[in-house]
Design an enzyme around this catalytic site. Structure first.
Site, mmCIF file in Angstrom:
data_model
loop_
_atom_site.group_PDB
_atom_site.id
_atom_site.type_symbol
_atom_site.label_atom_id
_atom_site.label_comp_id
_atom_site.label_asym_id
_atom_site.label_seq_id
_atom_site.Cartn_x
_atom_site.Cartn_y
_atom_site.Cartn_z
ATOM 1 N N ASP A 75 -2.390 4.276 14.144
ATOM 2 C CA ASP A 75 -3.499 5.267 14.313
ATOM 3 C C ASP A 75 -4.206 5.132 15.996
ATOM 4 O O ASP A 75 -3.906 5.686 17.379
ATOM 5 C CB ASP A 75 -4.370 6.870 14.067
ATOM 6 C CG ASP A 75 -3.476 7.228 13.261
ATOM 7 O OD1 ASP A 75 -4.172 7.252 11.431
ATOM 8 O OD2 ASP A 75 -1.702 7.177 13.423
ATOM 9 N N LYS B 31 10.219 -17.148 -3.539
ATOM 10 C CA LYS B 31 10.170 -15.218 -3.251
ATOM 11 C C LYS B 31 10.887 -14.555 -1.976
ATOM 12 O O LYS B 31 10.063 -15.239 -0.721
ATOM 13 C CB LYS B 31 9.252 -15.295 -3.097
ATOM 14 C CG LYS B 31 8.667 -13.373 -3.560
ATOM 15 C CD LYS B 31 7.501 -13.112 -3.787
ATOM 16 C CE LYS B 31 6.528 -11.521 -3.745
ATOM 17 N NZ LYS B 31 6.892 -10.528 -2.724
ATOM 18 N N LYS C 144 7.538 -17.027 -13.679
ATOM 19 C CA LYS C 144 7.493 -16.505 -14.602
ATOM 20 C C LYS C 144 7.442 -16.952 -15.894
ATOM 21 O O LYS C 144 8.101 -18.350 -16.857
ATOM 22 C CB LYS C 144 9.229 -15.478 -14.973
ATOM 23 C CG LYS C 144 9.461 -14.498 -13.170
ATOM 24 C CD LYS C 144 10.585 -14.174 -13.483
ATOM 25 C CE LYS C 144 10.605 -13.524 -12.092
ATOM 26 N NZ LYS C 144 12.299 -13.366 -12.008
ATOM 27 N N CYS D 284 -21.447 13.939 8.696
ATOM 28 C CA CYS D 284 -21.096 12.755 9.475
ATOM 29 C C CYS D 284 -19.440 13.040 9.483
ATOM 30 O O CYS D 284 -18.884 12.785 9.031
ATOM 31 C CB CYS D 284 -21.598 11.090 8.876
ATOM 32 S SG CYS D 284 -21.024 9.905 9.470
HETATM 33 ZN ZN LIG Z 1 -23.062 8.910 10.195
#
Ligand SMILES: [Zn+2]
Length: 699
Positions: A41, A122, A294, A447
């Site tokens: 973001d 892997k 494994k 808050c």
């Molecule tokens: Zn705060």
């Protein structure tokens, strides 16, 4: 604007574009996004700011902000007959030792005895499950979320290493493995892409993922995809009883399997293989990010079973991560859901193993100062400052971390970083928790960051799973006072539907379609299983696993809620009961108590269930002599470990507690049982011996 400045900004924009594209590929085409949502973001946010400020530097065709890649939803969804579990990770040899010992403990074996393992590379590719019926390939699907994948049969059929028909196969055969691209082929592919003016790929894994998930099989066909088979899904008749023989069988069926396959007797041998392999892996023509160990014997695998999402009998031992040097541009503080202040280093963008990294976690104040959670020195006690040159690495392909600071490069003017005394979001004084490293803001619902993070948690996939409700939308509706708490979400359509006074569709960035989609998603989310609902409340130390344990124990919301409300009352059995649930730690108990004595939380948890439907915990429909019973084990069992006994009891539909209470139905008494045995007798609880227990589970 000066030419030189313009050039500099342009460069920044291009770096950002690359980062966002890479993150999108990771997110939408691969299984594991490398950036956290908030990191992603913040990239988008910075990009938008540039776009707003310097529109002339952007092409009209700029698609960086378009969400997603190709319409991947056009693939049909397929439910896997057996889930594709993910593996737990080991990052060093002591993790492997723990793995080895926990297996022996579970199986009740002596810790010094040997147990046969196989070690396989892997391969860094994309998991594929291929189903054959009467020998014919009828379905190939991607892992997806492990339970539901995407049907890529047409594309898989273009891979020459996947047989379309297996003459000797049992009626039902599911072969699982990894689709990948050789490093040499990858270079050629990128050269070709460049010549064709097509997008190049960041690394072979991305290329494999992007190629397998093409909507046009003709494109997939041109890509040099390979396939390694290494395990089974469903099979109607399994002729082999261990992993080594399985690999031979898969070869016989016509699959390619890895040649680097090792049979090991114990931890030391695993370690040797790992060290050896670490030397040769650079010379292999495929990317490997670790070794998988494994337990070889399928019978033991079956006894060991699985935790919620990973098998107990396997682990991925990761190779040391790649690292790069870069500079710390700034240190930012993010306020989390529970008020924890998390420092994040913003870095000069740097490439680490094909991914561009621009931030790294700094964990907490102690970490910045050069100490771990126990007060011991890390990095030789060197602190971290803005402007420092640091080495950054990616551990297990997750959030980048800082390994060391180049003191010689430190400017004489640099200053020690001072951790804020006040919450950067609401200005409230912050406090360090007793016995903890974290510093928290206790302003709770006043808050904003905490509220937004709680709402994000509430709508997240693992909780209410409301699609189309990202941070951006939540912030917008929060600022309008439309959504301040989870309950508001369920009033959104009533208050702001299409025919209301101020409809959602008229807001910036919304339209009829997107508003409709959100209302639908909210409506759909209203039916929620109890474990997800408990998890959605966002209580500290009540993650998915604990939430599931609570749901499994209390079965119904009303019962759970009643008991939780009583936790803080004196002389109540609810607290004893909670503490005694096997697997629930004291930290979780403490936080549950706090949460359910808080006025606001109580109001929300009273109100919410009226707006939605909380589904009872779905007990597996097991009818066994002990289903629905509450068991307690005491003393030492001779034939199996306590963990295995617990696992068996739970698989047979019973609950296991650690102490005797009025709910206990049955006590299984091993050797040298002490006070529990007496208490059980006093209370008239049925007591059985280990032999009787074995008889019971045989049925
Ligand atoms: Zn705060």
């Amino acid at each position: 604007m000066k030419k030189s400045k313009e050039k500099e900004i342009k460069k920044k924009i291009i770096i950002l574009q690359k980062e966002i594209e890479a993150a999108k590929i990771d997110y939408f085409q691969n299984d594991d996004p490398l950036l956290s949502d908030s990191e992603y973001d913040s990239l988008i946010k910075r990009y938008k700011e540039f776009k707003k400020e310097y529109p002339s530097l952007f092409s009209n065709y700029d698609k960086t902000l378009n969400v997603g890649t190709v319409a991947l939803s056009s693939f049909n969804k397929v439910e896997h007959s057996k889930p594709l579990l993910s593996l737990a990770n080991a990052f060093n040899s002591s993790d492997v030792k723990n793995f080895d010992e926990s297996i022996k403990r579970f199986l009740g074996m002596d810790l010094s005895s040997d147990i046969e393992y196989v070690a396989e590379p892997k391969i860094d590719g994309l998991s594929l499950s291929i189903r054959y019926e009467k020998g014919n390939l009828i379905l190939a699907s991607t892992r997806g979320d492990g339970k539901i994948g995407e049907d890529v049969t047409h594309n898989a059929k273009t891979i020459s290493e996947i047989p379309h028909y297996i003459s000797s196969a049992p009626d039902i055969l599911e072969v699982r493995g990894e689709v990948y691209i050789l490093k040499s082929d990858f270079e050629k592919l990128n050269q070709y892409q460049q010549l064709q003016n097509q997008k190049t790929f960041a690394n072979p894994r991305n290329a494999a993922a992007g190629s397998l998930r093409q909507l046009d099989s003709n494109i997939t066909k041109k890509r040099p995809l390979k396939f390694f088979a290494y395990t089974l899904g469903e099979i109607s008749n399994n002729p082999v009883d261990n992993q080594k023989d399985l690999i031979d069988l898969l070869k016989k069926y016509g699959f390619k399997t890895t040649q680097d396959f090792y049979l090991c007797k114990n931890f030391n041998e695993l370690n040797r293989v790992y060290l050896n392999f670490n030397q040769i892996k650079a010379n292999l023509d495929y990317d490997v990010d670790g070794l998988v160990y494994k337990v070889n014997d399928f019978k033991l695998q079956k006894r060991l079973g699985a935790r919620s999402s990973s098998p107990r009998w396997a682990i991925a031992h990761k190779f040391k991560p790649l690292e790069s040097f870069t500079k710390i541009l700034s240190i930012e503080i993010q306020v989390g859901r529970t008020g924890t202040l998390s420092p994040v280093a913003k870095l000069e963008p740097v490439e680490i193993g094909g991914v561009i990294v621009s931030s790294a976690t700094l964990h907490n104040e102690d970490f910045i100062k050069g100490f771990d959670n126990n007060g011991n020195k890390i990095r030789g006690g060197v602190d971290i400052r803005v402007g420092d040159l640091v080495s950054v690495y990616r551990a297990g392909d997750v959030i980048p971390k800082i390994k060391s600071v180049s003191l010689s490069e430190r400017s004489i003017n640099s200053k020690e970083y001072i951790f804020p005394k006040y919450c950067p979001d609401c200005g409230n004084e912050v406090k360090k928790e007793k016995n903890e490293s974290s510093i928290r803001c206790h302003a709770g619902l006043s808050c904003k960051s905490q509220v937004i993070e709680r709402l994000k948690h509430f709508v997240s996939k693992q909780a209410f799973s409301i699609e189309g409700f990202a941070e951006k939308q939540l912030l917008q509706l929060y600022d309008l006072d439309w959504i301040k708490s989870p309950t508001d979400i369920f009033y959104l359509e009533t208050k702001h539907g299409h025919n209301s006074k101020i409809p959602l569709k008229n807001l910036d960035n919304w339209g009829e379609k997107s508003a409709d989609n959100l209302f639908k998603a909210i409506e759909k989310s209203k039916k929620i299983p109890l474990n997800k609902f408990i998890f959605s409340l966002g209580i500290r130390y009540v993650g998915e696993v604990v939430a599931s344990m609570l749901a499994k124990y209390y079965i119904e919301w009303d019962i759970f809620y009643d008991k939780m409300k009583n936790l803080s009352q004196k002389n109540n059995s609810a607290l004893d009961e909670l503490v005694n649930i096997d697997g629930i730690g004291l930290k979780s108990v403490h936080e549950l108590k706090l949460f359910f004595s808080n006025k606001v939380s109580l109001e929300i948890t009273l109100e919410l269930p009226k707006l939605i439907e909380i589904e009872k915990y779905q007990q597996k429909n097991i009818s066994s002599p002990i289903s629905d019973m509450s068991l307690v084990f005491t003393g030492t069992l001779e034939t199996m470990s306590r963990s295995e006994a617990k696992s068996i009891a739970e698989n047979m539909g019973a609950k296991v507690s650690s102490t005797i209470s009025s709910n206990t139905n049955l006590l299984i008494s091993g050797i040298s049982s002490g006070s529990k045995l007496n208490r059980a007798r006093d209370k008239g609880i049925k007591v059985i011996t280990e032999n009787e227990w074995l008889e019971l589970i045989k049925k």
